[in-house]
Design an enzyme around this catalytic site. Structure first.
Site, PDB file in Angstrom:
ATOM      1  N   ASP A  95       0.288   1.631  -9.776  1.00 46.93           N
ATOM      2  CA  ASP A  95       0.861   1.865  -8.452  1.00 46.93           C
ATOM      3  C   ASP A  95       2.307   1.416  -8.327  1.00 46.93           C
ATOM      4  O   ASP A  95       3.104   2.027  -7.623  1.00 46.93           O
ATOM      5  CB  ASP A  95       0.021   1.178  -7.374  1.00 46.93           C
ATOM      6  CG  ASP A  95       0.170  -0.341  -7.412  1.00 46.93           C
ATOM      7  OD1 ASP A  95      -0.125  -0.933  -8.469  1.00 46.93           O
ATOM      8  OD2 ASP A  95       0.580  -0.942  -6.401  1.00 46.93           O
ATOM      9  N   ASP A  98       2.896  -3.636 -11.472  1.00 45.50           N
ATOM     10  CA  ASP A  98       1.825  -4.327 -12.196  1.00 45.50           C
ATOM     11  C   ASP A  98       1.053  -3.319 -13.043  1.00 45.50           C
ATOM     12  O   ASP A  98       1.484  -2.189 -13.230  1.00 45.50           O
ATOM     13  CB  ASP A  98       0.903  -5.057 -11.208  1.00 45.50           C
ATOM     14  CG  ASP A  98       0.382  -4.133 -10.112  1.00 45.50           C
ATOM     15  OD1 ASP A  98       0.310  -2.904 -10.349  1.00 45.50           O
ATOM     16  OD2 ASP A  98       0.047  -4.631  -9.022  1.00 45.50           O
ATOM     17  N   TYR A 246      -4.153  -3.907  -1.024  1.00 46.37           N
ATOM     18  CA  TYR A 246      -4.226  -2.646  -0.287  1.00 46.37           C
ATOM     19  C   TYR A 246      -5.396  -2.659   0.696  1.00 46.37           C
ATOM     20  O   TYR A 246      -6.237  -1.757   0.703  1.00 46.37           O
ATOM     21  CB  TYR A 246      -4.320  -1.455  -1.256  1.00 46.37           C
ATOM     22  CG  TYR A 246      -3.040  -1.239  -2.013  1.00 46.37           C
ATOM     23  CD1 TYR A 246      -1.940  -0.661  -1.398  1.00 46.37           C
ATOM     24  CD2 TYR A 246      -2.914  -1.651  -3.342  1.00 46.37           C
ATOM     25  CE1 TYR A 246      -0.746  -0.488  -2.079  1.00 46.37           C
ATOM     26  CE2 TYR A 246      -1.724  -1.473  -4.034  1.00 46.37           C
ATOM     27  CZ  TYR A 246      -0.642  -0.889  -3.399  1.00 46.37           C
ATOM     28  OH  TYR A 246       0.544  -0.721  -4.071  1.00 46.37           O
ATOM     29  N   GLU A 484      10.468  -4.401  -5.884  1.00 44.50           N
ATOM     30  CA  GLU A 484       9.397  -3.692  -6.591  1.00 44.50           C
ATOM     31  C   GLU A 484       9.371  -2.218  -6.195  1.00 44.50           C
ATOM     32  O   GLU A 484       9.419  -1.887  -5.014  1.00 44.50           O
ATOM     33  CB  GLU A 484       8.039  -4.320  -6.287  1.00 44.50           C
ATOM     34  CG  GLU A 484       6.904  -3.750  -7.137  1.00 44.50           C
ATOM     35  CD  GLU A 484       5.612  -4.550  -7.018  1.00 44.50           C
ATOM     36  OE1 GLU A 484       4.738  -4.377  -7.883  1.00 44.50           O
ATOM     37  OE2 GLU A 484       5.476  -5.340  -6.065  1.00 44.50           O
TER      38      GLU A 484
END
Length: 507
Positions: A95, A98, A246, A484
């Site tokens: 995603d 990571d 999430y 990120e």
């Protein structure tokens, strides 16, 4: 004297139009003339940004990489994913920075990439094939994740343990745990979004690969029926796994409306139109929320359903034009309570704010397209907002992202002369396998994470979280909120960039 005044007035009008940008000038022409003349000057190479925004997805791939892989610092990874549950879950996307595969944001990414192609794919030219490949990389995985009836595998990898390591995906040795939803542990939000993704993608492949398209839409229907029949939030049954990463804060009602909207578009089946008419209000169609992203889909559903009324004259969906207008009015600078930074960036929250910038820009250019087709506009408290104004606002947001901001910083890696050098991304920040074949252990990677050196692998096209509410950006690798990237930041920008590149004659 009168002649002098008229000449002066004409000169002032021309100068003001030029300085306010040619987008605003278009608002003075009748709708039928607006698309006949393209603006001649662009402050950015939108085509180059489009190419890079799609290339980014290749750097996020998990699984066995194809021979035509263009991001060469990546290698195969996660080749045993799913084995813990005796299923094949190889493939898909990581995603963000990571090495976890989260099904909820991956599905939303797929929906938005597909919507970008549906609305603007005809303008993409050479990038259309790359965009379709990016979509298919996701849908091939989502088909695997939904292969068993009334079951969806929604995550691969233990996020808590993954985040305790700083490893390349090619090296990862943290548990590849598999998590699912089913009848006993439902997850209507992730199931509804997965149905939306499969349905939207079925439209993308309808002509180029009809058999694949039919497979996608059949699966989408089955997944939506599961989402609707077994209602519940996956944040309840999988709280320790998916939170705080999430969690679904908006509930699952928005995904049920969103999923039904996409199935109506993909199938033209009146059953889905009837479902929307019966359930729209209880699913939050008229709720006043003005955030569109991986968690809350209400605004997107309203814009999508408004097309059925504006373009296809489905009178029963008339109210969605008003619902869509309410969202649009909520982001108009000066006409709403929307927060903008001093430099002009839409600001929703400190963590990954750029996702809301890109998704809003996409909705603005898309709704402008629908409005233009219907020869209509938006009324915000007595102020007329034209399609040209919506495009202008979207352009300003995209231009800020690409470098028109107080720091003169492009927030897309690899675009422009100055961009983030230390993004919060494991694969980008660690030496590639080609340059460092030996394994880099879990804790050893933190020496790279904590260094001030630029990332050795430039993750071209990655869009980072972006500046704070005062336009500041520290470019620190440890600052995941601002540094990120994620797939769902890029996906909606693909459509907006395509529109802008075409508008300025770059495509």
């Amino acid at each position: 004297m009168v002649l002098f005044f008229l000449r002066s007035f004409t000169l002032l009008l021309l100068l003001s139009c030029f300085s306010a940008s040619l987008f605003l000038c278009n608002a003075y022409y009748p709708l039928k003339h607006r698309h006949q003349h393209r603006p001649r000057f662009a402050s950015h190479n939108y085509r180059d940004a489009l190419t890079k925004s799609i290339l980014f997805f290749e750097g996020q791939r998990s699984g066995k990489l194809p021979r035509n892989q263009r991001v060469t610092w990546r290698r195969d990874s996660g080749l045993s994913d799913g084995s813990a549950a005796n299923v094949d879950l190889v493939g898909g996307y990581y995603d963000a920075g990571d090495n976890v595969k989260f099904g909820f944001p991956m599905a939303f990414t797929t929906t938005m990439l597909s919507w970008s192609v549906i609305e603007f794919g005809g303008l993409m030219k050479g990038e259309l094939g790359n965009a379709k490949e990016a979509i298919r990389w996701a849908t091939d995985y989502l088909l695997k994740a939904t292969a068993r009836p009334d079951t969806i595998y929604v995550q691969v990898g233990d996020a808590n343990k993954d985040h305790k390591c700083w490893e390349r995906p090619e090296d990862m040795d943290t548990p590849r745990s598999v998590y699912k939803i089913d009848r006993n542990n439902p997850g209507s939000e992730v199931a509804g979004e997965t149905a939306a993704a499969l349905a939207a993608a079925s439209v993308v492949f309808r002509r180029s690969d009809p058999s694949y398209s039919r497979l996608l839409v059949r699966r989408a229907i089955r997944v939506f029926e599961f989402a609707d029949k077994y209602r519940g939030s996956y944040s309840d049954g999988l709280r320790s796994v998916v939170c705080p990463f999430y969690c679904s804060f908006s509930g699952y009602q928005d995904e049920l409306l969103w999923g039904a909207a996409w199935l109506h578009k993909a199938t033209k089946n009146l059953a889905f139109l009837n479902y929307i008419q019966r359930n729209g209000q209880t699913l939050g169609a008229a709720e006043y929320d003005n955030t569109f992203g991986w968690d809350n889909k209400h605004a997107g559903a309203r814009i999508l359903l408004s097309k059925a009324f504006l373009v296809q004259d489905v009178q029963s969906l008339h109210d969605y034009k008003g619902h869509a207008d309410n969202f649009i009015c909520s982001v108009i600078p000066g006409a709403s309570s929307a927060q903008y930074t001093p430099g002009g960036l839409l600001f929703k929250m400190s963590d990954g704010n750029m996702q809301y910038v890109t998704s809003t820009a996409f909705l603005l250019v898309t709704y402008a397209k629908y409005l233009s087709s219907a020869h209509m506009f938006v009324n915000c408290g007595g102020t007329t907002i034209t399609p040209s104004r919506l495009r202008y606002i979207a352009k300003k947001q995209v231009d800020y992202l690409l470098g028109d901001n107080p720091l003169r910083m492009s927030y897309m890696v690899g675009y422009g002369p100055r961009y983030p050098l230390r993004i919060h991304h494991r694969g980008s920040s660690l030496p590639s396998v080609a340059s460092h074949p030996a394994k880099i252990q879990c804790s050893a990677g933190f020496s790279f994470m904590n260094s001030q050196s630029p990332n050795p692998n430039i993750h071209v096209g990655a869009i980072v979280g972006g500046p704070d509410q005062n336009d500041r950006f520290p470019d620190q690798r440890s600052d995941y909120e601002q540094s990120e990237p994620s797939t769902y930041m890029n996906a909606p920008l693909v459509g907006a960039l395509t529109y802008l590149a075409h508008s300025f004659g770059q495509l």
